[in-house]
Design a protein around this motif. Structure first.
Motif, mmCIF file in Angstrom:
data_model
loop_
_atom_site.group_PDB
_atom_site.id
_atom_site.type_symbol
_atom_site.label_atom_id
_atom_site.label_comp_id
_atom_site.label_asym_id
_atom_site.label_seq_id
_atom_site.Cartn_x
_atom_site.Cartn_y
_atom_site.Cartn_z
ATOM 1 N N GLY A 143 -9.536 -7.614 8.822
ATOM 2 C CA GLY A 143 -8.515 -7.142 7.903
ATOM 3 C C GLY A 143 -8.475 -7.899 6.587
ATOM 4 N N GLN A 144 -8.781 -9.212 6.609
ATOM 5 C CA GLN A 144 -8.718 -10.010 5.388
ATOM 6 C C GLN A 144 -9.734 -9.529 4.360
ATOM 7 O OE1 GLN A 144 -6.367 -12.605 4.873
ATOM 8 N NE2 GLN A 144 -7.059 -12.225 2.771
ATOM 9 N N PRO B 213 -6.540 3.302 -8.103
ATOM 10 C CA PRO B 213 -5.418 3.292 -7.151
ATOM 11 C C PRO B 213 -5.745 3.992 -5.836
ATOM 12 C CG PRO B 213 -5.017 4.837 -8.948
ATOM 13 C CD PRO B 213 -6.227 4.052 -9.328
ATOM 14 N N ALA B 214 -6.539 5.069 -5.859
ATOM 15 C CA ALA B 214 -6.850 5.790 -4.619
ATOM 16 C C ALA B 214 -7.697 4.922 -3.695
ATOM 17 C CB ALA B 214 -7.584 7.091 -4.940
ATOM 18 N N ARG B 215 -8.706 4.248 -4.256
ATOM 19 C CA ARG B 215 -9.534 3.347 -3.431
ATOM 20 C C ARG B 215 -8.696 2.183 -2.902
ATOM 21 N NH1 ARG B 215 -15.239 3.951 -4.366
ATOM 22 N NH2 ARG B 215 -15.695 5.441 -6.032
ATOM 23 N N ALA B 216 -7.813 1.640 -3.750
ATOM 24 C CA ALA B 216 -6.963 0.534 -3.303
ATOM 25 C C ALA B 216 -6.061 0.975 -2.154
ATOM 26 C CB ALA B 216 -6.126 0.016 -4.476
ATOM 27 N N ALA B 217 -5.486 2.171 -2.256
ATOM 28 C CA ALA B 217 -4.608 2.660 -1.193
ATOM 29 C C ALA B 217 -5.380 2.831 0.113
ATOM 30 C CB ALA B 217 -3.974 3.978 -1.622
ATOM 31 N N LEU C 297 -3.986 -2.661 7.138
ATOM 32 C CA LEU C 297 -2.801 -2.638 7.999
ATOM 33 C C LEU C 297 -3.134 -2.227 9.430
ATOM 34 C CD1 LEU C 297 -0.218 -1.084 5.514
ATOM 35 C CD2 LEU C 297 -0.223 -3.418 6.421
ATOM 36 N N GLU C 298 -4.316 -1.692 9.668
ATOM 37 C CA GLU C 298 -4.719 -1.345 11.033
ATOM 38 C C GLU C 298 -5.170 -2.568 11.825
ATOM 39 O OE1 GLU C 298 -7.691 1.646 10.820
ATOM 40 O OE2 GLU C 298 -6.362 3.179 9.948
ATOM 41 N N ASP C 299 -5.395 -3.701 11.138
ATOM 42 C CA ASP C 299 -5.859 -4.915 11.822
ATOM 43 C C ASP C 299 -4.654 -5.815 12.097
ATOM 44 O OD1 ASP C 299 -7.134 -7.096 12.832
ATOM 45 O OD2 ASP C 299 -8.244 -7.587 11.006
ATOM 46 N N ALA D 111 0.296 -11.044 4.175
ATOM 47 C CA ALA D 111 -0.611 -10.027 3.637
ATOM 48 C C ALA D 111 -0.171 -8.637 4.105
ATOM 49 C CB ALA D 111 -2.043 -10.324 4.072
ATOM 50 N N GLN D 112 0.306 -8.531 5.355
ATOM 51 C CA GLN D 112 0.779 -7.230 5.842
ATOM 52 C C GLN D 112 1.942 -6.740 4.990
ATOM 53 O OE1 GLN D 112 1.560 -7.012 10.037
ATOM 54 N NE2 GLN D 112 -0.313 -8.111 10.599
#
Length: 301
Positions: A63-64, A79-83, A90-92, A99-100
């Protein structure tokens, strides 16, 4: 032999050393990629940093790494790639809580200006749309406002294309079904043609002609025999008359020869008539044949 074995072992050792070094130079570990990404981020090369963080995540899904990729896409005005990367981070569950929290807040802010698209399919498939290429389904993709083409590739080779109109702050789920396989067209039946009219039986005509000529030949032979018998009969009658009708042998011979001559003349007549009938029948033209309708029914008129 020992010298040859020593040379061979040295050769294979050198080859293994070269191959191992080439492999070490050609492959970069996730840690190396992570360090290169941090260096690019420090130099404010955010696009390179984001791509290297994503490469590190693909080599070792942590996740990091993908969280750092999202942090890099943000200042790169993607922004789309960042999202997308914040959602992956957040799945990790091992991602640090700070960070979450940051990822959750930033993702919520970005989604207010993006379309959040959830794509799924009934069978194994991948989706390509905008910056997302070949993502295995199910997948979540964030899209900027506007029109986008969604392309779904199914494992069996079938393809579905669909236009998507992205609106800000919308959440849309799509389930794509593969197109129906077109049924194979039935082969066209061959054209039906009427059979050719039957030809007259040649074998029977040929046999009739042969028998006719044989009968005529027999008639000629019988007529010739009758002439010979008749001539002999006349000679026997003359001998009987010369004997003043006293030679019974001559008389008997004349009567017998006349009888056989009459039989031969009768046989000649019968054979002549039979041969003539057979030849006329064989040489007569065949009756015409006609074809009726598409099924080729034939009749004789």
């Amino acid at each position: 032999m020992k010298r040859l074995a020593r040379i061979a072992s040295q050769f294979f050792f050198a080859v293994a050393l070269i191959v191992g070094r080439a492999a070490a130079e050609g492959e970069r570990s996730p840690a190396t990629l992570f360090d290169e990404a941090r260096a690019a981020f420090a130099q404010k090369d955010f696009v390179t940093a984001a791509r290297k963080f994503e490469d590190a995540y693909r080599e070792a899904p942590r996740g990091q790494s993908i969280y750092n990729a999202a942090l890099s896409w943000d200042p790169a005005s993607e922004p789309a790639r960042a999202a997308d990367d914040y959602a992956l981070a957040l799945e990790d569950p091992s991602l640090p809580s700070s960070a979450q929290t940051r990822a959750r807040e930033r993702l919520a802010s970005l989604e207010r200006s993006l379309l959040t698209l959830r794509v799924d399919a009934a069978t194994p498939a991948s989706v390509s749309v905008a910056h997302a290429e070949g993502r295995q389904l199910p997948a979540t993709v964030h899209l900027p406002r506007g029109r986008h083409e969604l392309v779904v590739h199914f494992a069996d080779g079938r393809l579905v294309r669909q236009e998507i109109e992205a609106g800000a702050g919308e959440h849309v789920s799509i389930r794509v079904t593969p197109p129906a396989t077109p049924a194979a067209a039935a082969p066209e039946p061959p054209p039906r043609t009427a059979p050719s009219p039957a030809e007259p039986p040649k074998a029977n005509g040929s046999a009739g002609r042969t028998l006719g000529f044989v009968a005529l030949g027999t008639s000629v032979a019988a007529a010739g025999g009758a002439l010979v018998l008749g001539s002999l009969g006349l000679d026997a009658r003359d001998r009987f008359e010369d004997s003043r009708r006293l030679d019974d042998d001559a008389r008997s011979q004349a009567v017998g020869l006349r009888t056989w001559a009459n039989v031969a003349w009768g046989a000649a007549a019968v054979c002549a008539v039979t041969g003539g009938v057979l030849l006329l029948t064989a040489l007569r033209p065949p009756s015409p044949k006609i074809a009726l309708g598409v099924f080729g029914a034939a009749g004789t008129f």
